[in-house]
Design a protein around this motif. Structure first.
Motif, PDB file in Angstrom:
ATOM      1  N   HIS A  37       7.619 -67.917 -50.550  1.00  0.00           N
ATOM      2  CA  HIS A  37       8.770 -68.804 -50.744  1.00  0.00           C
ATOM      3  C   HIS A  37       8.371 -69.794 -51.845  1.00  0.00           C
ATOM      4  O   HIS A  37       7.474 -70.612 -51.662  1.00  0.00           O
ATOM      5  N   ASP A  39       9.313 -72.847 -54.223  1.00  0.00           N
ATOM      6  CA  ASP A  39      10.242 -73.982 -54.279  1.00  0.00           C
ATOM      7  C   ASP A  39      10.430 -74.470 -55.704  1.00  0.00           C
ATOM      8  O   ASP A  39       9.528 -75.062 -56.296  1.00  0.00           O
ATOM      9  N   ASP A 176      13.642 -73.871 -43.028  1.00  0.00           N
ATOM     10  CA  ASP A 176      12.655 -74.351 -44.007  1.00  0.00           C
ATOM     11  C   ASP A 176      12.511 -75.860 -43.881  1.00  0.00           C
ATOM     12  O   ASP A 176      13.492 -76.602 -44.025  1.00  0.00           O
TER      13      ASP A 176
HETATM   14 FE   LIG Z   1      11.837 -74.439 -49.603  1.00  0.00          FE
END
Ligand SMILES: [Fe+2]
Ligand SMILES: O=C(CO)[C@H](O)[C@H](O)COP(=O)(O)O
Length: 223
Positions: A37, A39, A176
């Motif tokens: 993941h 960001d 998240d």
């Molecule tokens: Fe995130």
């Protein structure tokens, strides 16, 4: 019939040593991460700045096969679709809040060859996702205010996850922010199956153990 959904753990590298991004990412994958993941923050949609497609592309050049999700915390998600597709992103998750024509952006993402995820901030009502559910591949319920890693989990977001799971039993639902061994049960019980975890995994002395534990809890709630 058993659920077609899978429990997956996607570590966020936000709080990792970004100078060693490849090594940190490969270590997470070697320890069993199901996906990464990533960001992406633009300093406009959120009050923080991280990295963009050039860095994702460099990471992809070193990691050929892993599934990459970019969590686009940006004001203009349509701007980064082509470069992120070119960088080898698999799932392009963007926030609906700043976007006028969400369906159009979803379509552009899918036409660029990526799956599309739709994210909502803590202050956004979950019902706002309703009109896009038929086009989305995944929905992301933020459990912190987006912008920074290492914040406290907001348990009061769980009714959103419950509502989504009740109404969309086969949809990939991701959470998240502040998720780790202490908060995983809450997420799993509500119906999340895709788990982003940053600080709790990256900083663990045994990353595999933490990810296995969380995956097992989530899997136990998938019917
Ligand atoms: Fe995130
Ligand atoms: O999107 C994010 C922040 O906006 C991050 O993915 C999230 O915060 C993960 O880190 P942690 O598990 O440490 O909260």
């Amino acid at each position: 019939m058993s659920s077609p959904l899978k429990a997956k753990i996607g570590p966020s590298i936000l709080n990792a040593d970004l100078a060693n991004l490849y090594t940190e990412s490969q270590k997470l994958l070697d320890n069993g991460a199901d996906y990464l993941h990533l960001d992406v923050m633009d300093g406009s949609f959120v009050p923080n700045l991280t990295f963009g497609h050039p860095m994702v592309k460099c990471l992809r050049n070193n990691i050929k096969t892993a599934f990459f999700e970019t969590h686009m915390m940006v004001s203009k998600p349509e701007q980064w679709i082509a470069p992120m597709a070119d960088a080898g992103v698999n799932l392009y998750t963007f926030h609906i809040e700043p976007v006028e024509d969400v369906c159009k952006v979803c379509r552009l993402v899918q036409e660029a060859g990526m799956k599309v995820g739709l994210a909502i901030k803590p202050g956004t009502k979950v019902e706002e996702l309703t009109e896009y559910m038929s086009i989305a591949d995944l929905v992301l319920v933020m459990t912190v205010e987006p912008g920074f890693g290492g914040q406290s989990f907001m348990a009061d977001m769980m009714p959103k996850v419950e509502w989504l799971r009740q109404n969309y039993p086969n949809m990939d639902i991701e959470v998240d922010g502040g998720v780790g061994p202490k908060t995983i049960e809450c997420c799993a019980k509500a119906g999340a199956n895709m788990i982003v975890s940053g600080t709790a995994v990256v900083g663990a002395s045994d990353q595999r153990k933490v990810m296995d534990e969380m995956r097992n809890v989530v899997q136990s709630y998938l019917k």
